[in-house]
Design an enzyme around this catalytic site. Structure first.
Site, PDB file in Angstrom:
ATOM      1  NE  ARG A  12       8.117  -5.795 112.170  1.00 51.23           N
ATOM      2  CZ  ARG A  12       8.526  -5.858 113.418  1.00 51.23           C
ATOM      3  NH1 ARG A  12       9.194  -4.884 113.759  1.00 51.23           N
ATOM      4  NH2 ARG A  12       7.996  -6.707 114.250  1.00 51.23           N
ATOM      5  NE  ARG A  41      -7.486   1.828 105.526  1.00 52.26           N
ATOM      6  CZ  ARG A  41      -7.808   1.130 106.445  1.00 52.26           C
ATOM      7  NH1 ARG A  41      -7.983  -0.363 106.394  1.00 52.26           N
ATOM      8  NH2 ARG A  41      -7.828   1.854 107.685  1.00 52.26           N
TER       9      ARG A  41
HETATM   10  P1  ADP Z   1      -8.491  -0.048 111.350  1.00 49.64           P
HETATM   11  O1  ADP Z   1      -8.865  -1.298 112.052  1.00 49.64           O
HETATM   12  O2  ADP Z   1      -7.200  -0.148 110.568  1.00 49.64           O
HETATM   13  O3  ADP Z   1      -8.360   1.299 112.018  1.00 49.64           O
HETATM   14  P2  ADP Z   1     -11.249   0.324 110.096  1.00 49.64           P
HETATM   15  O4  ADP Z   1     -11.343   0.242 108.512  1.00 49.64           O
HETATM   16  O5  ADP Z   1     -11.649  -0.491 111.166  1.00 49.64           O
HETATM   17  O6  ADP Z   1      -9.605   0.183 110.004  1.00 49.64           O
HETATM   18  O7  ADP Z   1     -11.493   1.824 110.211  1.00 49.64           O
HETATM   19  C1  ADP Z   1     -11.107   3.017 109.428  1.00 49.64           C
HETATM   20  C2  ADP Z   1     -11.426   4.317 110.250  1.00 49.64           C
HETATM   21  O8  ADP Z   1     -13.084   4.415 110.124  1.00 49.64           O
HETATM   22  C3  ADP Z   1     -11.257   4.464 111.699  1.00 49.64           C
HETATM   23  O9  ADP Z   1      -9.954   5.150 111.812  1.00 49.64           O
HETATM   24  C4  ADP Z   1     -12.498   5.623 112.011  1.00 49.64           C
HETATM   25  O10 ADP Z   1     -12.246   6.809 111.533  1.00 49.64           O
HETATM   26  C5  ADP Z   1     -13.652   4.962 111.190  1.00 49.64           C
HETATM   27  N1  ADP Z   1     -14.284   4.044 111.924  1.00 49.64           N
HETATM   28  C6  ADP Z   1     -14.474   2.633 111.637  1.00 49.64           C
HETATM   29  N2  ADP Z   1     -15.302   2.145 112.451  1.00 49.64           N
HETATM   30  C7  ADP Z   1     -15.837   3.183 113.494  1.00 49.64           C
HETATM   31  C8  ADP Z   1     -16.312   2.749 114.506  1.00 49.64           C
HETATM   32  N3  ADP Z   1     -17.253   2.022 115.214  1.00 49.64           N
HETATM   33  N4  ADP Z   1     -16.399   4.197 115.108  1.00 49.64           N
HETATM   34  C9  ADP Z   1     -15.956   5.417 115.004  1.00 49.64           C
HETATM   35  N5  ADP Z   1     -15.330   5.304 113.904  1.00 49.64           N
HETATM   36  C10 ADP Z   1     -15.037   4.174 113.208  1.00 49.64           C
END
Ligand code: ADP
Length: 185
Positions: free
Chosen positions: A120, A131
């Site tokens: 949700r 996004r």
């Molecule tokens: P959310 O917590 O909503 O998934 P984030 O902003 O933390 O959003 O992450 C968005 C995207 O960035 C992830 O789906 C991934 O593709 C990439 N990403 C972020 N942090 C990492 C990480 N530590 N390792 C690998 N990919 C990452």
């Protein structure tokens, strides 16, 4: 001054980013959000951004070696990690890094929210912020990636006795108060 770190763990949509931002600001820690840093690279179309863009749009994880290079570049004496580590390999590499730099882990905050509520929230955010990884298909993939690749870290940190389980439902203020209480800060 002692070097210290806090980790925020939890599924997409749990509110980690919001809580990590608030806590880092109040404590004067640097917030290190791998998602934010990657989105910035994508927006600037850097080499890393070009690699990361299609991966993020699918909802998959960017390769560990690229993430670790980022972390080493951005590490600071007092840091709140948001969205990192996300795999066991990242957690093990972070352990080594903390050890090498003499950094003490103050706690791993696990923000827990039931899956229907996560969906949700993420779908609502999709409508509001646009996004590019907030569409239903990618959201489902990100939740699955969390379950398979990131959820094992819960046990990893639980065994080390550093895990703080936080109920992520309720208002952001309520959740924040629980986090501060659990960390004792
Ligand atoms: P959310 O917590 O909503 O998934 P984030 O902003 O933390 O959003 O992450 C968005 C995207 O960035 C992830 O789906 C991934 O593709 C990439 N990403 C972020 N942090 C990492 C990480 N530590 N390792 C690998 N990919 C990452």
């Amino acid at each position: 001054m002692e070097r210290t770190a806090i980790i925020f763990l939890g599924p997409p949509g749990a509110g980690k980013g919001t809580q990590a931002a608030r806590l880092s600001q109040e404590l004067g820690f640097k917030k290190l959000s791998t998602g934010d840093i990657l989105r910035d690279h994508v927006a600037r179309m850097t080499p890393l951004g070009q690699v990361a863009k299609p991966i993020m749009e699918r909802g998959d994880l960017v390769p560990d070696d690229l993430i670790l290079a980022l972390i080493k570049e951005e590490l600071s004496d007092r840091v709140v990690f948001d969205g990192f580590p996300r795999t066991l390999a990242q957690a093990e590499a972070l352990d080594r890094l903390l050890e090498e730099t003499g950094t003490r882990l103050l706690g791993v905050v696990l923000v827990e929210v039931p899956e229907e509520e996560l969906l949700r929230r993420l779908l609502r955010r999709a409508g509001l912020e646009g996004r590019s990884d907030d569409n239903e298909e990618t959201i489902r993939r990100r939740l699955e990636v969390y379950r398979t690749q990131t959820a094992p870290l819960v046990e990893y940190y639980e065994k080390r006795g550093v895990l703080k389980r936080i109920d992520g439902t309720g208002t952001p203020e309520e959740v924040y108060a629980r986090i501060k209480g659990a960390l004792g800060v």
